[in-house]
Design an enzyme around this catalytic site. Structure first.
Site, PDB file in Angstrom:
ATOM      1  N   SER A 135      -3.909   2.786  -8.897  1.00 20.02           N
ATOM      2  CA  SER A 135      -2.698   3.291  -8.255  1.00 20.02           C
ATOM      3  C   SER A 135      -2.264   4.559  -8.963  1.00 20.02           C
ATOM      4  O   SER A 135      -2.417   4.689 -10.176  1.00 20.02           O
ATOM      5  CB  SER A 135      -1.590   2.237  -8.355  1.00 20.02           C
ATOM      6  OG  SER A 135      -0.322   2.853  -8.269  1.00 20.02           O
ATOM      7  N   GLU A 189      -9.984  -3.713   2.092  1.00 17.74           N
ATOM      8  CA  GLU A 189      -8.903  -3.301   2.988  1.00 17.74           C
ATOM      9  C   GLU A 189      -9.383  -2.271   4.006  1.00 17.74           C
ATOM     10  O   GLU A 189      -9.011  -2.319   5.180  1.00 17.74           O
ATOM     11  CB  GLU A 189      -7.732  -2.746   2.166  1.00 17.74           C
ATOM     12  CG  GLU A 189      -7.019  -3.845   1.408  1.00 17.74           C
ATOM     13  CD  GLU A 189      -6.013  -3.325   0.393  1.00 17.74           C
ATOM     14  OE1 GLU A 189      -5.155  -4.084  -0.001  1.00 17.74           O
ATOM     15  OE2 GLU A 189      -6.110  -2.144  -0.007  1.00 17.74           O
TER      16      GLU A 189
END
Ligand code: ARG
Length: 466
Positions: free
Chosen positions: A279, A292
């Site tokens: 992140s 994802e």
């Protein structure tokens, strides 16, 4: 001068707005190699029909070789005025061979049979690439299943603990649909293995060309049976699009499990650093982006299929320009899968399971309640009552905040009293372990270790045969 493929009956060239709308080179140029291969086969058919002399055929083939080289090295590419890849390639051929010879190649074919043939050639080739990538993924799942050995995990229905299963069994449950996707591609290839070349615009051709020879040269084993169908049908393109979408969905379902297993709460699986992302703000984050993206891209693969079906619906059966819209849908699917599958397989191959967590969680949530009921059945209790009695055990344990194996002998004796003698009741403990539970499911296709070994061997044999 504007070098279009049509224009004789027109007093003006196309308006710029029309040209912009009509243009497809930005996506169909990737068919150029197949078109040149088709042109080579078509030139030979013209030669055999006496429409090109031996010398002309030789010069035509040389010119096509030169054109192919120019396409390969990028020195020839579509320009603004080219409507589609076929227009561009004819311009390129005429540049090389001259107007006189270059202008002869188009006899006896139409862009309608040409494009119908090219999309088949292109899709067949890429379907083999995708099948290979899918088999890599299947093999990664098989390897993980073998590595999983006897590890048990919670099997779930409705996402609730249901019955313990082998980790290998759960992983193989994702391998089988993927094996079927490959089988679907192989089966589809039998249907798409027919060349539309020779169908002409719709009615066939008058020039005595031999479509069978063209088909053979292009790797098809036969010619389409009906020239209208040959130019108009896109069901086979749609069928490919279905398999691509189904593949996306199959991978998406595995993704969803991986994403859940990878959460802190589950901690069933850890993804390799090389196949996870971080992140930009939260330094601790390690995200399952591949899974994802796979889940997200399945939506796009489905969209490509539904868009194509919507395009085909209501088309009268012969060529209409709507059919130009078939290509971007499947090109997008192929591009998507060819990028996605290698990354996805890498993630699957390198993920590490937390065997201790899986083992510890497997029997919890009263996952052995069915085993109690079935043990009672083996001791002569009708299943309807056995279900009730086992449910009563769950109720006692739940009320005390315990698991089933925490119940005392007295609990079992009391609960089963109406059906079993007291000396027999505590014997139920023998089924109160996840390994015992798993091993007792030993019918074909069950989760017992021996059956899962057998299943893995069957999968390998089936993969071997593909
Ligand atoms: N570019 C068209 C396609 O991709 C083929 C050209 C057919 N055009 C025509 N006017 N008949 O479908």
């Amino acid at each position: 001068e504007h070098l279009a493929l049509w224009g004789g009956r027109f007093t003006s060239g196309p308006s710029p707005e029309l040209a912009r709308l009509s243009k497809s080179t930005q996506f169909d140029w990737r068919l150029a190699d197949d078109d040149i291969a088709g042109s080579r086969a078509h030139a030979r058919a013209l030669g055999r029909a006496g429409l090109l002399t031996a010398d002309e055929l030789q010069r035509m083939e040389d010119a096509l070789d030169t054109l192919q080289r120019r396409v390969d090295d990028g020195s020839f590419a579509p320009i603004e005025d080219d409507e589609d890849e076929a227009t561009a390639l004819e311009r390129g051929l005429i540049d090389i061979a001259g107007d006189e010879l270059g202008g002869k190649l188009r006899a006896g074919r139409s862009r309608n049979d040409q494009i119908a043939c090219l999309i088949r050639m292109w899709l067949r080739r890429h379907s083999r690439v995708i099948a290979g990538l899918l088999l890599d993924l299947v093999n990664a799942l098989i390897e993980q299943s073998e590595k999983a050995g006897r590890t048990v995990m919670p099997g779930r229905t409705h996402m609730q603990h249901a019955q313990p299963v082998l980790l290998a069994h759960q992983l193989m449950a994702h391998a089988w649909p993927l094996i079927r996707d490959v089988q679907r591609l192989i089966d589809w290839d039998k249907r798409i293995n027919a060349s539309p070349y020779g169908s002409g615009a719709l009615a066939g051709n008058t020039l005595g060309l031999d479509p069978e020879a063209v088909a053979r040269e292009l790797g098809f084993s036969r010619v389409t049976d009906n020239s209208i169908d040959g130019t108009a049908a896109r069901d086979l393109v749609a069928e490919f699009a279905f398999v691509a979408a189904m593949t996306g969905v199959d991978i998406s379902r595995l993704s969803e499990e991986i994403i859940i297993w990878n959460t802190q709460e589950f901690a069933f699986v850890r993804l390799d650093d090389a196949y996870s992302t971080g992140s930009s703000i939260m330094p601790q984050k390690k995200n399952p982006d591949i899974a994802e993206l796979a889940r997200g891209k399945s939506g796009r693969l489905i969209g490509d299929l539904t868009g194509l079906l919507a395009t085909l619906k209501g088309l009268p059966t012969a060529y209409a320009r709507d059919l130009q819209e078939d290509k971007e849908a499947v090109f997008d699917q192929v591009d998507t899968l060819e990028v996605l599958l290698p990354a996805f397989t890498g993630m699957v191959r390198t993920m590490r399971f937390g065997a201790d967590r899986l083992e510890a969680e497997a029997p919890t949530g009263f996952a052995l309640a069915t085993d109690i009921a079935e043990w009672l059945v083996k001791n002569g209790v009708p299943f309807r009552h056995a279900h009730e009695l086992s449910g009563a055990c769950v109720k006692i344990a739940e009320g005390r905040g315990q698991e089933l194996w925490d119940l005392t002998d007295e609990d079992f004796i009391d609960t089963f009293a109406a059906f079993l003698p007291a000396d027999k009741a505590p014997g139920v403990r023998q089924v109160l372990s996840s390994h015992g539970s798993v091993d007792s499911r030993n019918g074909k296709g069950g989760t017992a270790y021996g059956r899962v070994r057998e299943q893995i061997a069957d999968a390998k044999a089936q993969v071997e045969e593909l």
